[in-house]
Design an enzyme around this catalytic site. Sequence first.
Site, PDB file in Angstrom:
ATOM      1  N   ARG A 160       0.833  -1.221   0.000  1.00  0.00           N
ATOM      2  CA  ARG A 160       0.000   0.000   0.000  1.00  0.00           C
ATOM      3  C   ARG A 160       0.862   1.264   0.000  1.00  0.00           C
ATOM      4  NH1 ARG A 160      -2.690  -3.827  -0.844  1.00  0.00           N
ATOM      5  NH2 ARG A 160      -4.564  -4.483   0.269  1.00  0.00           N
ATOM      6  N   SER A 235     -10.482   0.472   3.996  1.00  0.00           N
ATOM      7  CA  SER A 235      -9.644   0.213   5.184  1.00  0.00           C
ATOM      8  C   SER A 235      -9.000   1.515   5.628  1.00  0.00           C
ATOM      9  CB  SER A 235      -8.541  -0.796   4.860  1.00  0.00           C
ATOM     10  OG  SER A 235      -9.110  -1.959   4.328  1.00  0.00           O
ATOM     11  N   GLU A 331      -3.884   4.281   6.414  1.00  0.00           N
ATOM     12  CA  GLU A 331      -3.770   4.051   4.960  1.00  0.00           C
ATOM     13  C   GLU A 331      -4.358   5.230   4.177  1.00  0.00           C
ATOM     14  OE1 GLU A 331      -4.754   0.092   3.327  1.00  0.00           O
ATOM     15  OE2 GLU A 331      -5.976   1.168   1.869  1.00  0.00           O
TER      16      GLU A 331
HETATM   17  P1  FAD Z   1      -8.501   9.622  -4.385  1.00  0.00           P
HETATM   18  O1  FAD Z   1      -9.136   9.318  -3.062  1.00  0.00           O
HETATM   19  O2  FAD Z   1      -9.164  10.595  -5.256  1.00  0.00           O
HETATM   20  O3  FAD Z   1      -7.012  10.064  -4.130  1.00  0.00           O
HETATM   21  C1  FAD Z   1      -6.168   9.319  -3.272  1.00  0.00           C
HETATM   22  C2  FAD Z   1      -4.794   9.980  -3.260  1.00  0.00           C
HETATM   23  O4  FAD Z   1      -4.195   9.887  -4.539  1.00  0.00           O
HETATM   24  C3  FAD Z   1      -4.851  11.461  -2.940  1.00  0.00           C
HETATM   25  O5  FAD Z   1      -3.677  11.773  -2.205  1.00  0.00           O
HETATM   26  C4  FAD Z   1      -4.813  12.128  -4.293  1.00  0.00           C
HETATM   27  O6  FAD Z   1      -4.282  13.440  -4.267  1.00  0.00           O
HETATM   28  C5  FAD Z   1      -3.934  11.184  -5.072  1.00  0.00           C
HETATM   29  N1  FAD Z   1      -4.244  11.125  -6.502  1.00  0.00           N
HETATM   30  C6  FAD Z   1      -5.422  10.718  -7.056  1.00  0.00           C
HETATM   31  N2  FAD Z   1      -5.333  10.747  -8.392  1.00  0.00           N
HETATM   32  C7  FAD Z   1      -4.091  11.182  -8.703  1.00  0.00           C
HETATM   33  C8  FAD Z   1      -3.407  11.449  -9.931  1.00  0.00           C
HETATM   34  N3  FAD Z   1      -3.973  11.267 -11.128  1.00  0.00           N
HETATM   35  N4  FAD Z   1      -2.118  11.906  -9.847  1.00  0.00           N
HETATM   36  C9  FAD Z   1      -1.520  12.099  -8.658  1.00  0.00           C
HETATM   37  N5  FAD Z   1      -2.127  11.882  -7.478  1.00  0.00           N
HETATM   38  C10 FAD Z   1      -3.400  11.426  -7.487  1.00  0.00           C
HETATM   39  N6  FAD Z   1      -7.813   0.130  -1.846  1.00  0.00           N
HETATM   40  C11 FAD Z   1      -7.076  -0.988  -2.098  1.00  0.00           C
HETATM   41  O7  FAD Z   1      -5.869  -0.893  -2.321  1.00  0.00           O
HETATM   42  N7  FAD Z   1      -7.658  -2.217  -2.119  1.00  0.00           N
HETATM   43  C12 FAD Z   1      -8.985  -2.400  -1.894  1.00  0.00           C
HETATM   44  O8  FAD Z   1      -9.453  -3.510  -1.933  1.00  0.00           O
HETATM   45  C13 FAD Z   1      -9.777  -1.240  -1.604  1.00  0.00           C
HETATM   46  N8  FAD Z   1     -11.084  -1.355  -1.321  1.00  0.00           N
HETATM   47  C14 FAD Z   1     -11.838  -0.250  -1.032  1.00  0.00           C
HETATM   48  C15 FAD Z   1     -13.186  -0.407  -0.734  1.00  0.00           C
HETATM   49  C16 FAD Z   1     -13.971   0.697  -0.449  1.00  0.00           C
HETATM   50  C17 FAD Z   1     -15.435   0.521  -0.124  1.00  0.00           C
HETATM   51  C18 FAD Z   1     -13.401   1.995  -0.464  1.00  0.00           C
HETATM   52  C19 FAD Z   1     -14.244   3.204  -0.196  1.00  0.00           C
HETATM   53  C20 FAD Z   1     -12.054   2.157  -0.735  1.00  0.00           C
HETATM   54  C21 FAD Z   1     -11.244   1.028  -1.014  1.00  0.00           C
HETATM   55  N9  FAD Z   1      -9.874   1.138  -1.304  1.00  0.00           N
HETATM   56  C22 FAD Z   1      -9.127   0.018  -1.594  1.00  0.00           C
HETATM   57  C23 FAD Z   1      -9.215   2.462  -1.293  1.00  0.00           C
HETATM   58  C24 FAD Z   1      -9.357   3.222  -2.644  1.00  0.00           C
HETATM   59  O9  FAD Z   1     -10.424   2.733  -3.398  1.00  0.00           O
HETATM   60  C25 FAD Z   1      -8.098   3.123  -3.485  1.00  0.00           C
HETATM   61  O10 FAD Z   1      -6.993   3.616  -2.776  1.00  0.00           O
HETATM   62  C26 FAD Z   1      -8.211   3.890  -4.810  1.00  0.00           C
HETATM   63  O11 FAD Z   1      -7.092   3.649  -5.616  1.00  0.00           O
HETATM   64  C27 FAD Z   1      -8.388   5.383  -4.604  1.00  0.00           C
HETATM   65  O12 FAD Z   1      -8.699   5.954  -5.857  1.00  0.00           O
HETATM   66  P2  FAD Z   1      -9.330   7.409  -5.969  1.00  0.00           P
HETATM   67  O13 FAD Z   1      -9.319   7.799  -7.390  1.00  0.00           O
HETATM   68  O14 FAD Z   1     -10.637   7.432  -5.276  1.00  0.00           O
HETATM   69  O15 FAD Z   1      -8.253   8.250  -5.147  1.00  0.00           O
HETATM   70  P1  NAP Z   2     -10.259 -10.959   4.561  1.00  0.00           P
HETATM   71  O1  NAP Z   2     -10.317 -11.849   3.377  1.00  0.00           O
HETATM   72  O2  NAP Z   2     -11.294 -11.053   5.620  1.00  0.00           O
HETATM   73  O3  NAP Z   2      -8.832 -11.083   5.257  1.00  0.00           O
HETATM   74  C1  NAP Z   2      -8.492 -10.282   6.401  1.00  0.00           C
HETATM   75  C2  NAP Z   2      -7.064  -9.843   6.268  1.00  0.00           C
HETATM   76  O4  NAP Z   2      -6.227 -10.981   6.263  1.00  0.00           O
HETATM   77  C3  NAP Z   2      -6.842  -9.089   5.011  1.00  0.00           C
HETATM   78  O5  NAP Z   2      -6.526  -7.796   5.383  1.00  0.00           O
HETATM   79  C4  NAP Z   2      -5.714  -9.798   4.286  1.00  0.00           C
HETATM   80  O6  NAP Z   2      -4.577  -8.966   4.117  1.00  0.00           O
HETATM   81  C5  NAP Z   2      -5.310 -10.931   5.202  1.00  0.00           C
HETATM   82  N1  NAP Z   2      -5.342 -12.210   4.456  1.00  0.00           N
HETATM   83  C6  NAP Z   2      -6.420 -12.971   4.186  1.00  0.00           C
HETATM   84  N2  NAP Z   2      -6.052 -14.079   3.517  1.00  0.00           N
HETATM   85  C7  NAP Z   2      -4.715 -14.005   3.368  1.00  0.00           C
HETATM   86  C8  NAP Z   2      -3.752 -14.843   2.755  1.00  0.00           C
HETATM   87  N3  NAP Z   2      -4.087 -16.001   2.179  1.00  0.00           N
HETATM   88  N4  NAP Z   2      -2.455 -14.443   2.771  1.00  0.00           N
HETATM   89  C9  NAP Z   2      -2.110 -13.282   3.331  1.00  0.00           C
HETATM   90  N5  NAP Z   2      -2.980 -12.435   3.930  1.00  0.00           N
HETATM   91  C10 NAP Z   2      -4.264 -12.799   3.954  1.00  0.00           C
HETATM   92  O7  NAP Z   2     -10.146  -9.442   4.074  1.00  0.00           O
HETATM   93  P2  NAP Z   2     -11.257  -8.422   3.631  1.00  0.00           P
HETATM   94  O8  NAP Z   2     -11.256  -7.331   4.605  1.00  0.00           O
HETATM   95  O9  NAP Z   2     -12.516  -9.112   3.274  1.00  0.00           O
HETATM   96  O10 NAP Z   2     -10.601  -7.856   2.296  1.00  0.00           O
HETATM   97  C11 NAP Z   2     -10.388  -8.692   1.193  1.00  0.00           C
HETATM   98  C12 NAP Z   2      -9.283  -8.126   0.328  1.00  0.00           C
HETATM   99  O11 NAP Z   2      -9.687  -6.830  -0.162  1.00  0.00           O
HETATM  100  C13 NAP Z   2      -7.981  -7.926   1.076  1.00  0.00           C
HETATM  101  O12 NAP Z   2      -6.915  -8.212   0.215  1.00  0.00           O
HETATM  102  C14 NAP Z   2      -7.991  -6.449   1.432  1.00  0.00           C
HETATM  103  O13 NAP Z   2      -6.694  -5.878   1.481  1.00  0.00           O
HETATM  104  C15 NAP Z   2      -8.798  -5.834   0.288  1.00  0.00           C
HETATM  105  N6  NAP Z   2      -9.528  -4.656   0.769  1.00  0.00           N
HETATM  106  C16 NAP Z   2      -8.839  -3.496   0.901  1.00  0.00           C
HETATM  107  C17 NAP Z   2      -9.477  -2.342   1.310  1.00  0.00           C
HETATM  108  C18 NAP Z   2      -8.725  -1.035   1.383  1.00  0.00           C
HETATM  109  O14 NAP Z   2      -9.363  -0.006   1.509  1.00  0.00           O
HETATM  110  N7  NAP Z   2      -7.428  -1.049   1.287  1.00  0.00           N
HETATM  111  C19 NAP Z   2     -10.827  -2.375   1.645  1.00  0.00           C
HETATM  112  C20 NAP Z   2     -11.492  -3.593   1.540  1.00  0.00           C
HETATM  113  C21 NAP Z   2     -10.823  -4.730   1.102  1.00  0.00           C
HETATM  114  P3  NAP Z   2      -4.357  -7.918   2.910  1.00  0.00           P
HETATM  115  O15 NAP Z   2      -5.224  -6.768   3.242  1.00  0.00           O
HETATM  116  O16 NAP Z   2      -2.914  -7.599   3.008  1.00  0.00           O
HETATM  117  O17 NAP Z   2      -4.720  -8.573   1.626  1.00  0.00           O
END
Ligand code: FAD
Ligand code: NAP
Length: 335
Positions: A160, A235, A331
């Site tokens: 991340r 998250s 994050e």
């Molecule tokens: P924004 O919120 O608009 O911006 C985020 C940051 O990036 C800000 O600092 C902004 O200035 C910068 N930025 C945006 N666009 C640019 C650009 N073109 N150039 C330079 N800087 C820029 N993330 C995960 O990694 N995995 C997941 O599974 C995941 N699940 C999510 C589920 C939900 C329900 C929600 C609400 C969020 C989740 N996220 C997840 C977080 C988010 O969706 C990601 O981080 C996504 O990439 C953000 O995109 P955005 O366009 O909305 O970014």
């Molecule tokens: P989940 O499947 O309930 O698992 C809980 C956590 O355990 C996750 O955070 C995941 O880490 C870790 N995990 C599960 N299985 C694993 C494996 N086989 N090896 C290593 N790590 C493992 O998670 P969840 O909350 O439903 O999310 C599912 C996936 O979507 C995850 O990968 C999560 O990162 C992603 N997600 C991200 C966001 C965000 O905003 N960043 C929001 C929702 C979901 P990791 O997170 O490192 O994968």
Amino acid sequence: MNETKPHFSLKNYNTFGIEVKAQDVVFLTQTKQLKDIPNLQNCLILGGGSNVLFTKDIETTVILNQTKGITTIAEYSETIELEIASGENWHELVLHCVKNNWGGIENMSLIPGSVGAAPMQNIGAYGVEIKNVLTYVKAFDLQTLKEVKFTNEDCHFGYRESIFKKEQKGNYFISSIGILLTKTNHKLNTSYGAICEVLQAKNITNPTIADVSQAVVEIRQSKLPDPKVLGNSGSFFKNPVILKSQLEVLKQQFPNIKSFDVDAEHVKVPAGWLIESLGWKGKRVGNTGSHKDQALVLVNFGNAQGSEVKDLSEAIKQSVWDTYQIRLETEVNIY
Ligand code: FAD
Ligand code: NAP
């Protein structure tokens, strides 16, 4: 000249649904508009606003990125390379690739937001990260307007993390990314989370990338709060990575603590488990709280101020530290 809108409410432009105002906004549909934006180096760029928490009004211009375009750069017998404009919607890109049977990003189905933000925090889900398919990032230096091409290595991707979220934060406008996908011999990753169970429940023994994408969509829809219904930014914290030796000590007191191996010396502890174990899951504090099904997701119950959400996140961090001596890192990007 760009049309700018002064004192613009960002409530509908951040998935937390926090009411703050931008000094003004520019709707960017073409990168050539960048040169006409005054004080470009101080602007805030927003894609889908799904990874931000606003705690105050934004006293600069906010660039709402709406650039579009998906181009085939190269096509080989087994792979295809695409260049995608940063304002494209990430999930729509995934659906487009799945429809064309191009594999590699199906596990990242339904991640909200824009393509341009994907390299920012090296988005990832279900064991796959953008760094696994990304070939390059094209970006404009906001000081000089010079276009720079970053290779995958140049992006310094981590869990991340990337150069754009760390040392170069706020310095570039990411304009497009290149990704390399498979056309045949897809490397499916179904071992993570509940993907396997969902496929088994459907009696799918030989899944396609479309099956995997659909399974991920279903799991996510069943577990994660829809920001349109309950404001959130996914998250709020990263999963902390700690030394195995620290885990062994913790296990003596907390035998149920969950962990996943990272390397020979480190383990990842799910932040959701730590937060839930301390009773925060489903707990409401004023207009904010931790979601009832996903402790890691902080939510806005309606009229929360960003500062309330931030205060709650600090209280959660403190309680995790007091009990486990583990530091939770945020994050979400806080402004
Ligand atoms: P924004 O919120 O608009 O911006 C985020 C940051 O990036 C800000 O600092 C902004 O200035 C910068 N930025 C945006 N666009 C640019 C650009 N073109 N150039 C330079 N800087 C820029 N993330 C995960 O990694 N995995 C997941 O599974 C995941 N699940 C999510 C589920 C939900 C329900 C929600 C609400 C969020 C989740 N996220 C997840 C977080 C988010 O969706 C990601 O981080 C996504 O990439 C953000 O995109 P955005 O366009 O909305 O970014
Ligand atoms: P989940 O499947 O309930 O698992 C809980 C956590 O355990 C996750 O955070 C995941 O880490 C870790 N995990 C599960 N299985 C694993 C494996 N086989 N090896 C290593 N790590 C493992 O998670 P969840 O909350 O439903 O999310 C599912 C996936 O979507 C995850 O990968 C999560 O990162 C992603 N997600 C991200 C966001 C965000 O905003 N960043 C929001 C929702 C979901 P990791 O997170 O490192 O994968």
